[in-house]
Every structure is written in C-alpha cells, then in structure tokens.
Design a protein around this motif. Structure first.
Motif, PDB file in Angstrom:
ATOM      1  N   ASP A   4       0.823  -1.202   0.000  1.00 29.80           N
ATOM      2  CA  ASP A   4       0.000   0.000   0.000  1.00 29.80           C
ATOM      3  C   ASP A   4       0.859   1.256   0.000  1.00 29.80           C
ATOM      4  O   ASP A   4       0.560   2.224  -0.690  1.00 29.80           O
ATOM      5  N   TRP A   5       1.916   1.237   0.781  1.00 30.21           N
ATOM      6  CA  TRP A   5       2.839   2.367   0.873  1.00 30.21           C
ATOM      7  C   TRP A   5       3.516   2.590  -0.476  1.00 30.21           C
ATOM      8  O   TRP A   5       3.548   3.706  -0.986  1.00 30.21           O
ATOM      9  N   THR A  10       3.710   5.360  -5.780  1.00 28.63           N
ATOM     10  CA  THR A  10       3.658   5.201  -7.241  1.00 28.63           C
ATOM     11  C   THR A  10       2.543   6.059  -7.819  1.00 28.63           C
ATOM     12  O   THR A  10       2.724   6.751  -8.828  1.00 28.63           O
ATOM     13  N   GLU A  11       1.394   6.067  -7.168  1.00 27.51           N
ATOM     14  CA  GLU A  11       0.264   6.886  -7.617  1.00 27.51           C
ATOM     15  C   GLU A  11       0.594   8.380  -7.525  1.00 27.51           C
ATOM     16  O   GLU A  11       0.278   9.157  -8.430  1.00 27.51           O
ATOM     17  N   LEU A  53      12.899   3.479  -1.612  1.00 31.97           N
ATOM     18  CA  LEU A  53      14.201   3.612  -2.244  1.00 31.97           C
ATOM     19  C   LEU A  53      14.157   3.248  -3.728  1.00 31.97           C
ATOM     20  O   LEU A  53      14.792   3.902  -4.553  1.00 31.97           O
ATOM     21  N   GLU A  54      13.383   2.233  -4.102  1.00 34.57           N
ATOM     22  CA  GLU A  54      13.336   1.820  -5.502  1.00 34.57           C
ATOM     23  C   GLU A  54      12.611   2.832  -6.396  1.00 34.57           C
ATOM     24  O   GLU A  54      12.722   2.786  -7.617  1.00 34.57           O
ATOM     25  N   PRO A  57      14.929   6.773  -8.264  1.00 31.34           N
ATOM     26  CA  PRO A  57      15.351   7.154  -9.618  1.00 31.34           C
ATOM     27  C   PRO A  57      14.217   7.797 -10.428  1.00 31.34           C
ATOM     28  O   PRO A  57      14.432   8.770 -11.147  1.00 31.34           O
ATOM     29  N   ARG A  58      13.012   7.291 -10.287  1.00 31.60           N
ATOM     30  CA  ARG A  58      11.874   7.878 -11.008  1.00 31.60           C
ATOM     31  C   ARG A  58      11.577   9.280 -10.483  1.00 31.60           C
ATOM     32  O   ARG A  58      11.326  10.200 -11.257  1.00 31.60           O
ATOM     33  N   ALA A  59      11.590   9.443  -9.168  1.00 33.13           N
ATOM     34  CA  ALA A  59      11.336  10.764  -8.583  1.00 33.13           C
ATOM     35  C   ALA A  59      12.413  11.758  -9.018  1.00 33.13           C
ATOM     36  O   ALA A  59      12.103  12.914  -9.342  1.00 33.13           O
TER      37      ALA A  59
END
Length: 106
Positions: A4-5, A10-11, A53-54, A57-59
């Motif tokens: 959920d976190w 991601t959302e 943490l994963e 990179p996207r952020a």
C-alpha cells in the motif's frame, strides 16, 4: 502494508508526472494558449512517509524534467519581455502627437 505504501507513492509520482507531461506538451506546442491553467493543480500527498528507495530514480527523473520545464518557461518569459520592449519602440507610421520645438534663436 508495504504494498500500500509503495502503491501510494507510485500513484503520487504518476500524478506528478502527468503534470510535467502537460507542461512539456504546452511548451512543445507554440500555438497553445499558455494562459489556460491546468484543470487541477497537483497537490503533494500527505502522510505517505518516506519515498521507497526503488522509486527514487523515477522521482529524480521527474524532478529533472520539472526543473528543465521551469527553465524553459523562464527563458520564454524573458524572451517575451524583450519582444514587448522592442515592439513598444517601433513606430507604426500612424500620426503621433508629439511636441515639436523649433529653435528660432539662430
């Protein structure tokens, strides 16, 4: 709970990325009306906790795109101001009521 976190983050990043895509699209389309604000402004989510943490990179990539878009907006604003200043100095050929002084002392 961990799923959920991660899903919530991601959302949140999906929503943020959609805003960046909208700005990038606006900047790419010279004819689009820049005065039209986005339909809904992105608001940072609350109570998500630390970014997984994963997803860092996207952020980071989204942040880089945001900064690039902000730089482009600033560059275009500066360019527009210069164009307005130059345009304001161009005479149109229309009659302009200016005071005329003639030195008759000579």
């Amino acid at each position: 709970m961990t799923g959920d976190w991660h899903g919530a983050w991601t959302e949140a990043l999906d929503d943020l990325e959609l805003d960046v895509v909208a700005i990038e699209s606006m900047l790419a389309d010279e004819r689009r009306h820049a005065e039209t604000p986005p339909a809904s402004l992105w608001k940072p989510p609350t109570e998500l906790g630390a970014l997984p943490l994963e997803l860092k990179p996207r952020a980071d990539e989204i942040l880089t795109r945001q900064l690039k878009a902000a730089e482009e907006i600033a560059r275009r604003l500066t360019s527009n101001r210069r164009q307005i200043a130059v345009t304001a100095r161009i005479e149109t050929g229309e009659a302009i009521n200016r005071p005329v002084y003639v030195d008759r002392a000579m």
